[in-house]
Design an enzyme around this catalytic site. Sequence first.
Site, PDB file in Angstrom:
ATOM      1  N   SER A 129      -8.010   3.238  14.916  1.00 45.72           N
ATOM      2  CA  SER A 129      -7.719   2.542  16.187  1.00 45.72           C
ATOM      3  C   SER A 129      -8.130   3.412  17.358  1.00 45.72           C
ATOM      4  CB  SER A 129      -6.214   2.250  16.288  1.00 45.72           C
ATOM      5  OG  SER A 129      -5.895   1.752  17.562  1.00 45.72           O
ATOM      6  N   ILE A 168      -8.114  -6.454  19.693  1.00 47.73           N
ATOM      7  CA  ILE A 168      -8.765  -7.520  18.924  1.00 47.73           C
ATOM      8  C   ILE A 168      -7.778  -8.670  18.760  1.00 47.73           C
ATOM      9  CG2 ILE A 168      -9.947  -8.078  16.755  1.00 47.73           C
ATOM     10  CD1 ILE A 168     -11.310  -5.773  18.329  1.00 47.73           C
ATOM     11  N   TYR A 170       2.600   4.833  15.801  1.00 47.32           N
ATOM     12  CA  TYR A 170       1.312   4.196  15.523  1.00 47.32           C
ATOM     13  C   TYR A 170       0.158   5.133  15.896  1.00 47.32           C
ATOM     14  CZ  TYR A 170      -2.308   0.553  15.521  1.00 47.32           C
ATOM     15  OH  TYR A 170      -3.433  -0.187  15.270  1.00 47.32           O
ATOM     16  N   VAL A 186       0.811  -1.227   0.000  1.00 46.75           N
ATOM     17  CA  VAL A 186       0.000   0.000   0.000  1.00 46.75           C
ATOM     18  C   VAL A 186       0.844   1.278   0.000  1.00 46.75           C
ATOM     19  CG1 VAL A 186      -2.065  -1.000   1.075  1.00 46.75           C
ATOM     20  CG2 VAL A 186      -0.266  -0.006   2.526  1.00 46.75           C
TER      21      VAL A 186
HETATM   22  N1  LIG Z   1      -5.705  -6.118  16.297  1.00 47.24           N
HETATM   23  C1  LIG Z   1      -5.969  -5.037  16.993  1.00 47.24           C
HETATM   24  O1  LIG Z   1      -6.091  -5.079  18.240  1.00 47.24           O
HETATM   25  C2  LIG Z   1      -6.154  -3.721  16.301  1.00 47.24           C
HETATM   26  C3  LIG Z   1      -6.651  -2.644  17.046  1.00 47.24           C
HETATM   27  C4  LIG Z   1      -6.834  -1.427  16.434  1.00 47.24           C
HETATM   28  C5  LIG Z   1      -6.531  -1.264  15.086  1.00 47.24           C
HETATM   29  N2  LIG Z   1      -6.033  -2.315  14.385  1.00 47.24           N
HETATM   30  C6  LIG Z   1      -5.726  -2.077  12.978  1.00 47.24           C
HETATM   31  O2  LIG Z   1      -6.404  -3.017  12.201  1.00 47.24           O
HETATM   32  C7  LIG Z   1      -5.710  -3.187  10.971  1.00 47.24           C
HETATM   33  C8  LIG Z   1      -5.548  -4.664  10.722  1.00 47.24           C
HETATM   34  O3  LIG Z   1      -4.706  -5.193  11.727  1.00 47.24           O
HETATM   35  P1  LIG Z   1      -4.831  -6.694  12.243  1.00 47.24           P
HETATM   36  O4  LIG Z   1      -4.936  -6.646  13.693  1.00 47.24           O
HETATM   37  O5  LIG Z   1      -5.832  -7.395  11.426  1.00 47.24           O
HETATM   38  O6  LIG Z   1      -3.348  -7.201  11.944  1.00 47.24           O
HETATM   39  P2  LIG Z   1      -2.780  -8.262  10.918  1.00 47.24           P
HETATM   40  O7  LIG Z   1      -1.307  -8.182  11.086  1.00 47.24           O
HETATM   41  O8  LIG Z   1      -3.467  -9.555  11.085  1.00 47.24           O
HETATM   42  O9  LIG Z   1      -3.203  -7.675   9.494  1.00 47.24           O
HETATM   43  C9  LIG Z   1      -2.547  -6.596   8.912  1.00 47.24           C
HETATM   44  C10 LIG Z   1      -2.320  -6.932   7.460  1.00 47.24           C
HETATM   45  O10 LIG Z   1      -1.739  -5.766   6.832  1.00 47.24           O
HETATM   46  C11 LIG Z   1      -0.806  -6.241   5.897  1.00 47.24           C
HETATM   47  N3  LIG Z   1       0.173  -5.221   5.550  1.00 47.24           N
HETATM   48  C12 LIG Z   1       1.153  -4.696   6.319  1.00 47.24           C
HETATM   49  N4  LIG Z   1       1.874  -3.828   5.598  1.00 47.24           N
HETATM   50  C13 LIG Z   1       1.339  -3.811   4.340  1.00 47.24           C
HETATM   51  C14 LIG Z   1       1.660  -3.126   3.152  1.00 47.24           C
HETATM   52  N5  LIG Z   1       2.700  -2.286   3.073  1.00 47.24           N
HETATM   53  N6  LIG Z   1       0.902  -3.348   2.061  1.00 47.24           N
HETATM   54  C15 LIG Z   1      -0.148  -4.213   2.111  1.00 47.24           C
HETATM   55  N7  LIG Z   1      -0.493  -4.897   3.211  1.00 47.24           N
HETATM   56  C16 LIG Z   1       0.256  -4.701   4.307  1.00 47.24           C
HETATM   57  C17 LIG Z   1      -0.140  -7.428   6.596  1.00 47.24           C
HETATM   58  O11 LIG Z   1       0.533  -8.268   5.665  1.00 47.24           O
HETATM   59  C18 LIG Z   1      -1.325  -8.092   7.261  1.00 47.24           C
HETATM   60  O12 LIG Z   1      -1.896  -9.087   6.430  1.00 47.24           O
HETATM   61  C19 LIG Z   1      -4.397  -2.444  11.122  1.00 47.24           C
HETATM   62  O13 LIG Z   1      -4.490  -1.212  10.455  1.00 47.24           O
HETATM   63  C20 LIG Z   1      -4.274  -2.242  12.597  1.00 47.24           C
HETATM   64  O14 LIG Z   1      -3.507  -1.116  12.920  1.00 47.24           O
HETATM   65  C21 LIG Z   1      -5.831  -3.529  14.947  1.00 47.24           C
END
Ligand SMILES: NC(=O)c1ccc[n+]([C@@H]2O[C@H](COP(=O)([O-])OP(=O)(O)OC[C@H]3O[C@@H](n4cnc5c(N)ncnc54)[C@H](O)[C@@H]3O)[C@@H](O)[C@H]2O)c1
Length: 250
Positions: A137, A183, A150, A59
């Site tokens: 987030s 999550i 972050y 991305v």
């Molecule tokens: N899990 C939590 O507690 C939580 C809380 C708040 C926000 N988030 C946000 O939710 C979103 C998803 O996170 P998640 O928890 O599912 O984590 P995750 O690591 O399971 O998923 C994130 C995905 O983003 C992809 N990614 C990373 N860099 C990338 C790039 N340059 N180009 C394309 N894809 C890329 C990774 O390969 C991965 O598949 C994120 O933006 C994260 O900040 C997560």
Amino acid sequence: MNQIMSGLQGKVILITGGASGIGLASATVAAASGARVICADLSQTHDLPAGCEFRKLDVSDWEMTQALVEDVISRHGQIDGLVTSAGISRVGDLQTMTLQEWDQVLQINLTGTMLSARAVAAHLKERKQGSIVAVASINGMLGNPSNLAYCTSKGGVLQMVRSLAADFGLHGVRVNSISPGLIHTPMTAGLDQSPAYAGFVKQHLLRRAGEAHEVGNTVAFLLSDMASFVTGVNIPVDGGFSAAKVIEMY
Ligand SMILES: NC(=O)c1ccc[n+]([C@@H]2O[C@H](COP(=O)([O-])OP(=O)(O)OC[C@H]3O[C@@H](n4cnc5c(N)ncnc54)[C@H](O)[C@@H]3O)[C@@H](O)[C@H]2O)c1
């Protein structure tokens, strides 16, 4: 258990970070509700459900993002929704993080969100419809120690969404964000070994961490026609984390 969301049937949805965690859960709900889903990610780490296809994407790469969007439109005829779930987290405060970590987090979480929205903008405006859902987030809504890059990136996403909603509204395109609390996903795996984990969970009013499909259900709602008059908002999907501080006095 995923719910079926009416108002997604036949839509074409592009999800960045769609191969894992919240992105994959959103893809699963959308596909189960009749959407055709493109899961765009650095690599494919899990099997995708029926109705989803994997496409490689970084991305932070504008040319690659633009080329992917053009290809999806030529093969599927349209894009109706974009979910920006690609993201990374790096621990560190002002002095302990490296400038490389700062740049990397902002490049993926903030600039990456902007580039994905930019790539679909002309198409959505031309069709005078569409929905963009940015995954922000609770750490964009509130400060958090040792997570400076972050938190800054996610705060930027929240403001970007309000600004994009202002620009897109005239064209019938909706732009919203969701702010997950803690999550269970690969990103947070292992956090439960931290001494701070129980205290973090306790700040969620429901006294538990969330599951990815609970976030996916909210994303699917915002993508769908069920949310046809909702734009410019941030929906915390955080078990009440951002609503109150838990101070147990009695
Ligand atoms: N899990 C939590 O507690 C939580 C809380 C708040 C926000 N988030 C946000 O939710 C979103 C998803 O996170 P998640 O928890 O599912 O984590 P995750 O690591 O399971 O998923 C994130 C995905 O983003 C992809 N990614 C990373 N860099 C990338 C790039 N340059 N180009 C394309 N894809 C890329 C990774 O390969 C991965 O598949 C994120 O933006 C994260 O900040 C997560």
